[in-house]
Write an enzyme that holds these catalytic residues in place. Sequence first.
Site, PDB file in Angstrom:
ATOM      1  N   SER A 444      73.448 -14.622  23.071  1.00  0.00           N
ATOM      2  CA  SER A 444      74.348 -14.982  21.712  1.00  0.00           C
ATOM      3  C   SER A 444      75.223 -13.737  21.455  1.00  0.00           C
ATOM      4  CB  SER A 444      73.915 -15.192  20.394  1.00  0.00           C
ATOM      5  OG  SER A 444      73.147 -14.099  20.044  1.00  0.00           O
ATOM      6  N   LYS A 487      73.538 -14.952  10.325  1.00  0.00           N
ATOM      7  CA  LYS A 487      74.421 -14.019  10.976  1.00  0.00           C
ATOM      8  C   LYS A 487      75.540 -13.559  10.147  1.00  0.00           C
ATOM      9  CE  LYS A 487      72.971 -14.993  15.868  1.00  0.00           C
ATOM     10  NZ  LYS A 487      73.506 -15.427  17.177  1.00  0.00           N
TER      11      LYS A 487
END
Length: 590
Positions: A444, A487
């Site tokens: 990611s 996040k």
Amino acid sequence: MAITQLNTQQIQPNLSYISDLKNKTNFSAALTPEKSKHLLKWQPRVASALSRLCNNKKECYNPRFMLLKAPESELFFGLLRQAIKSDLSFSSLGYSYFFSENKITLTEAKSKQDNFAAQDNCLFASSIDTEKLYGCVRQPENSPIKLQPGIVHRVNGGVLILGLRSLLSQPLLWAKLKQMVMKQEFEWVSTDDSHPLPLSIPSMPLDLRVILVGDRLSLAELQDFEPEFFSTSIYAEFENELKITSFEQFELWIDYLNFIANKQGLPNIDTSAISTIYKEATRYTGDQYYLPLSVDWINSLLANASHFMQNCSIDESAITTAIRQKSWHEDYLQERLYDDIFNNQIMINTKNQIVGQINGLSVIEYPGHPKVIGEPTRLSCLLQFGDGELIDIERKTELAGNIHSKGMMIMQAFIMSEFAINHQLPFSTSLVFEQSYNEIDGDSASLAGLCAIISALSQQPIDQQLAVTGSVDQFGHVQSIGGVNEKIEGFFAVCKHQGLTGQQGVIIPATNQRHLSLNDEVIEAIKQKKFSIWTVDHIADALYLLTGIPYKDKNSINLYQLIHARMQTALLQDKKQDSWLSKWQKYCKN
């Protein structure tokens, strides 16, 4: 370019379902559960498999075992048992043992009071042992022999639901159960080979259907242990989510909430609580178009909320308080992690512009902690003359997993295909996750890493007010990642502490938009234009947001041209050095 700045409606689930539900004339009736309903209404695949298992025609060739991928929880077992009992039409009285002085005989039971009569047509056990499952033979000193029935006797003629995890930990127990069910006969044996049974005990006819319930790991273990059995048994999966694409499906899920509340004896759900439950549900599933059917999660949420009721029903205030209280209980570790950033022990810049440095986003999972924690991380890239190698410091120090290494190789492939087709790239780059001291994995951060490399190659600074998450393929397309809500909220917490500028935000893959279900604080900041979320489809979109310069543009200066110009300069300097060196070598020979 495909850059989208999201508004508050796009970062949370479709709330139009709530207004449509409230506009219904019979809205209160929609929140009143029907007592006749059972779990299988929302599980058509499981219901179909059970109808095959519980066939009323008791033929010898009928299936005896069913494998069900589902949670091994007492609550689920109880609801499944209720559903099966409501559909079972057959029953059996079982059998009875008669004791004489030196002989034991078996007869059919005439009532449920007989010693080995069937007590129910469906029972469950999440954990078992030999005595609990099969009963035992007891002979107290100077006393006659006694037989104690087990679960298989009490449910003879019906359905037995067993937890697979407990059964697999006792292979001999499982082997004996499978043999008896397939043979349709229960035989008494001594548990101690050195002490045989004092009397011959007639075997008992056993008509039993068994449902083995377990998670995917337990089922995989059974598949390895019994491949033939696994492939020939009935298989079904309890669907943990319900796909929501219409108002009717949303109503079906509301019906499910009230079904669970009713079965657990919880208070009614007030109309005001639906929107908050809906939002929390999409956060749990991680998808705006799927809502959870996990009986344990729904029961936990409603049961916790019932402790904060001020009236006789579970309203919005009770749900909100329960969610906040649960989060506060679990947030100690997260607060300690953020304190290290707030105190500059871990350096995160959210205001300047720096060449070759970018704010990536990661999630941390700690064993024994109930949730993942979102945390920003600083990636930096340095450039030096070389042969085009991408030096991944994490991999060199053996602090990277296989998926991370794959992401780095994809990044290198993209750089080579873009800039090293006609000649070798005259630079080597080193990429590192700064202040990372544990093993990392996942791809990611590959979008962030690739942007840092292009910034270093082009010598154009990256806006540190933005953080980036996403994976990329070899063509530069941005792909989905996990943990997007955590996040975003992690970077927002750091920006808020350091001071919101109105220009800060997060760049995410466009395909992750459907996974957004952010907390109220982030939504309010976006509403007030103090924080932003952008979605991108290609690395070119992300680079434009980060640097303010297009990646490729025929009508203006772009990053691609800047990198090629720098490469040409480096190659010319290298040729001049080679020319000077060759002249010196010729002179020395002469």
